[in-house]
Enzyme design. Structure first.
Site, PDB file in Angstrom:
ATOM      1  N   ARG A  64       0.909  -1.142  -0.095  1.00  0.00           N
ATOM      2  CA  ARG A  64      -0.032   0.095  -0.042  1.00  0.00           C
ATOM      3  C   ARG A  64       0.929   1.154   0.025  1.00  0.00           C
ATOM      4  NH1 ARG A  64      -5.097   2.562   0.129  1.00  0.00           N
ATOM      5  NH2 ARG A  64      -3.808   3.829  -0.740  1.00  0.00           N
ATOM      6  N   HIS A 108     -17.879  13.746  -6.438  1.00  0.00           N
ATOM      7  CA  HIS A 108     -18.729  12.589  -5.766  1.00  0.00           C
ATOM      8  C   HIS A 108     -20.119  12.481  -6.024  1.00  0.00           C
ATOM      9  CE1 HIS A 108     -19.685   9.291  -3.139  1.00  0.00           C
ATOM     10  NE2 HIS A 108     -20.354   9.701  -2.584  1.00  0.00           N
ATOM     11  N   ASP A 140      -9.461  14.278   2.073  1.00  0.00           N
ATOM     12  CA  ASP A 140      -8.394  14.193   3.230  1.00  0.00           C
ATOM     13  C   ASP A 140      -8.386  12.601   3.396  1.00  0.00           C
ATOM     14  OD1 ASP A 140     -10.854  13.112   4.160  1.00  0.00           O
ATOM     15  OD2 ASP A 140     -11.338  14.822   5.670  1.00  0.00           O
TER      16      ASP A 140
END
Ligand code: GRF
Length: 216
Positions: A64, A108, A140
């Site tokens: 990751r 979004h 964020d």
């Protein structure tokens, strides 16, 4: 011209809308690179057709942090002033976000804070609300939880399914996202270290789009 890097995983209709607004002189920005996590994403193909630099960094769950770093390096190479997530379907970690603090936007398909996360139009229909819409917000570390910059609303109509509602929402996204990018480019919306601030008064606020970011 504001230097923008777009991150996208899919169809790229928001990228296309941004490029069209730039071509039409409605958005004072330049898309200097497009990066993605899926080699087959149509958004990357769209960028290649336009001669825009592309970078693909396939997601690596097992690594990751390294993936975030590699993506950040690829984006940083293009020296963006703004990073726009337009249908980018991965959460970005601190190794990416710390590099571009306060300069990463997302679009979004819901009126946040309602219906964050995946399948927002389906969530909207399941909840039975009568107004849907889209939000452009800062990114964020959370799921669609950053400061809201602008929103547009559309009605939920009888007989809507996920596809018809999403299409209606996307028509608004295609005006809202270039409008916000242009507001940042012109200094009307300032992304300060203490958070976003509208500097110029929004022009004649529309009924459904707030603030009014111009005509589509
Ligand atoms: C849009 O609805 C956007 O709000 C969401 O993903 C979708 C991407 O669409 N984050 P496209 O790839 O820009 O057509």
């Amino acid at each position: 011209m504001l230097r923008v890097v777009v991150l996208a995983s899919g169809r790229g209709s928001n990228l296309e809308a941004l490029l069209r607004a730039i071509d039409a002189g409605r958005c004072h920005a330049a898309v200097v690179a497009v990066a993605g996590d899926k080699p087959e994403a149509h958004a990357l193909e769209l960028a290649r057709q336009r001669g825009i630099a592309t970078h693909c960094v396939p997601f690596r769950r097992a690594a990751r942090g390294a993936w975030d770093t590699e993506l950040a390096e690829a984006v940083a190479e293009a020296e963006p002033e703004l990073v726009v997530l337009a249908g980018f379907m991965r959460l970005l970690g601190p190794a990416f976000l710390d590099r571009f603090t306060g300069r990463v936007l997302n679009v979004h398909p819901s009126l946040l804070p309602a219906f964050p996360g995946l399948s927002a139009p389906a969530q909207t229909l399941a909840a039975g609300v009568r107004l849907a819409g889209c939000t452009v917000h800062l990114v964020d570390g959370g799921v669609d939880s950053g400061a809201i910059l602008a929103q547009a609303a559309v009605p939920v109509l009888p007989g809507d399914d996920e596809a018809t509602l999403h299409a209606r929402i996307q028509r608004e996204e295609h005006a809202l996202l270039p409008g916000v990018v242009d507001a940042i480019a012109r200094g009307a919306l300032s992304l300060t270290t203490t958070g976003p601030r509208w500097v110029a008064a929004p022009v004649a606020a529309g009924v459904l789009r707030s603030p009014d970011l111009g005509t589509r």
